[in-house]
Design a protein around this motif. Sequence first.
Motif, PDB file in Angstrom:
ATOM      1  N   ARG A 128       1.644   4.214  -3.045  1.00  0.00           N
ATOM      2  CA  ARG A 128       1.384   5.626  -2.756  1.00  0.00           C
ATOM      3  C   ARG A 128       2.647   6.471  -2.929  1.00  0.00           C
ATOM      4  NH1 ARG A 128      -2.472   8.028   0.306  1.00  0.00           N
ATOM      5  NH2 ARG A 128      -0.901   8.975   1.682  1.00  0.00           N
TER       6      ARG A 128
ATOM      7  N   TYR B 190       0.832  -1.206   0.000  1.00  0.00           N
ATOM      8  CA  TYR B 190       0.000   0.000   0.000  1.00  0.00           C
ATOM      9  C   TYR B 190       0.865   1.254   0.000  1.00  0.00           C
ATOM     10  CZ  TYR B 190      -3.150   3.625   1.764  1.00  0.00           C
ATOM     11  OH  TYR B 190      -3.856   4.789   1.940  1.00  0.00           O
ATOM     12  N   TYR B 191       1.834   1.322   0.900  1.00  0.00           N
ATOM     13  CA  TYR B 191       2.673   2.514   0.979  1.00  0.00           C
ATOM     14  C   TYR B 191       3.606   2.637  -0.228  1.00  0.00           C
ATOM     15  CZ  TYR B 191       1.163   3.399   5.751  1.00  0.00           C
ATOM     16  OH  TYR B 191       0.404   3.698   6.848  1.00  0.00           O
TER      17      TYR B 191
ATOM     18  N   TRP C 299       3.372   6.968  -6.638  1.00  0.00           N
ATOM     19  CA  TRP C 299       2.429   7.926  -7.211  1.00  0.00           C
ATOM     20  C   TRP C 299       2.791   9.358  -6.817  1.00  0.00           C
ATOM     21  CZ3 TRP C 299      -0.506  10.196 -10.356  1.00  0.00           C
ATOM     22  CH2 TRP C 299      -1.393  11.204  -9.958  1.00  0.00           C
ATOM     23  N   SER C 300       3.160   9.567  -5.570  1.00  0.00           N
ATOM     24  CA  SER C 300       3.500  10.906  -5.109  1.00  0.00           C
ATOM     25  C   SER C 300       4.700  11.454  -5.865  1.00  0.00           C
ATOM     26  CB  SER C 300       3.799  10.879  -3.606  1.00  0.00           C
ATOM     27  OG  SER C 300       4.077  12.184  -3.122  1.00  0.00           O
TER      28      SER C 300
END
Length: 284
Positions: free
Chosen positions: A148, A144-145, A151-152
Amino acid sequence: MQPLIIVGAPRSGTNMLRDILTSFEGLSTWPCDEINYLWRHGNVRYPSDELPAERATPAVQAYMQKQFDWVANRYKAHTVIEKTCANSLRVPFVDRAVPGAKYVYIYRDGIDTTGSAKLRWQAKLDVPYVLEKVRFVPLTDLPYYGSRYLWSRFYRFFSREKRLAFWGPTLDGMPELLERHTLNEICALQWQRCVENAENAFADMPDEKVIRVRYEDFVREPQTELARVVEFLKLDVPTNAIHEAVSNVSSKSVGKGRASLEEAEVTRLEALVGETLDRYGYRD
């Protein structure tokens, strides 16, 4: 083992205070900057960092106790210090997750922090920093991290403001705020929500659980302010050790964030978060 939580909005001196306190024998912390990944374990998909107290379930409490015990045992510490800026949004959750914790609440001029925080939103990749934090991502939460984070970083290449998709404490309604506000305004709003949530929570705590530290006072009178914190924690620290611990503290950063902003921008930000600035005495 005494848990000590340093609470403060981003760029408010939380790192400085943690590093000073952990220079004393018997006080230690995690070998990385923040452990938000650990605090959010069990609530990884909650949409913001404003976790309500009831989310600190018995399983979360047991998990966080294990993490604090790990530091205490590994570093032979009688006081385990934790500093994660997002905790300022969720003090009741933290207090339920780690019963018996004491708190040092450090706050700073929100316009000053805005000028500083904007740079972190636009920061380039720091591989060593990332690797230090990855060590403390629970394995089940890593996919999950990881997605993310990628993407960031990808978002930064196409952003008009050259910013990350997210940085710092995630507020309730963050996607909508990011659509409606400039980056400077987002930084100011993060500061405001952090200090308002923290202040409201600490207002209901007994004096023996929390001490307030004004950043500007600390950097101008570091020996006096550190001695006050040491007394609050009931630590036996010699005066010469206190002096040595703050020997590199400087007040040069006071006003630096404000000075980096245009006068018109400061006026706009003061209008946005002025009520909170007034509450802390940061607006004439």
